[in-house]
Write a protein that holds these residues in place. Structure first.
Motif: not given
Length: 106
Positions: A89-105
């Motif tokens: 879960v931590i590995i998945a979060s480390l991958i997903a959080i930057p992607i989700a934060a970068g895709s917000t407009n």
């Protein structure tokens, strides 16, 4: 007054709040659809994590039994089983959080 200046066009009026409601009606509908699919995806992800935890517990039944006989508490066993799932879960979060934060407009 209207008929004196534009007699060929009928007087048609709208309220501004009704026009804004019409503009955002499709956005509100799409928001509800996205919310429903997000809820469905979270439920499926939780079921996957639960299945992974159950598989791990079933695979390590003998180890759990031996640890319990040797005096391990239930909390110790839960922590032992949760480590593997928590790492994923931590590995998945480390991958997903930057992607989700970068895709917000904003």
């Amino acid at each position: 007054m209207w008929k004196t200046f534009l007699p060929e066009y009928p007087f048609d009026y709208n309220f501004l709040d009704q026009q804004y409601d019409e503009l955002y009606k499709t956005d509100q509908t799409m928001g509800k659809v996205f919310s429903a699919f997000t809820l469905l995806l979270v439920i499926v992800a939780c079921m996957g994590l639960f299945g992974l935890a159950m598989h791990t517990a079933e695979r390590r039944t003998k180890e759990i039994g031996i640890r319990k006989v040797l005096g391990a508490t239930t909390g110790n066993v839960v922590v032992m089983l949760s480590k593997d799932v928590l790492k994923l879960v931590i590995i998945a979060s480390l991958i997903a959080i930057p992607i989700a934060a970068g895709s917000t407009n904003y």
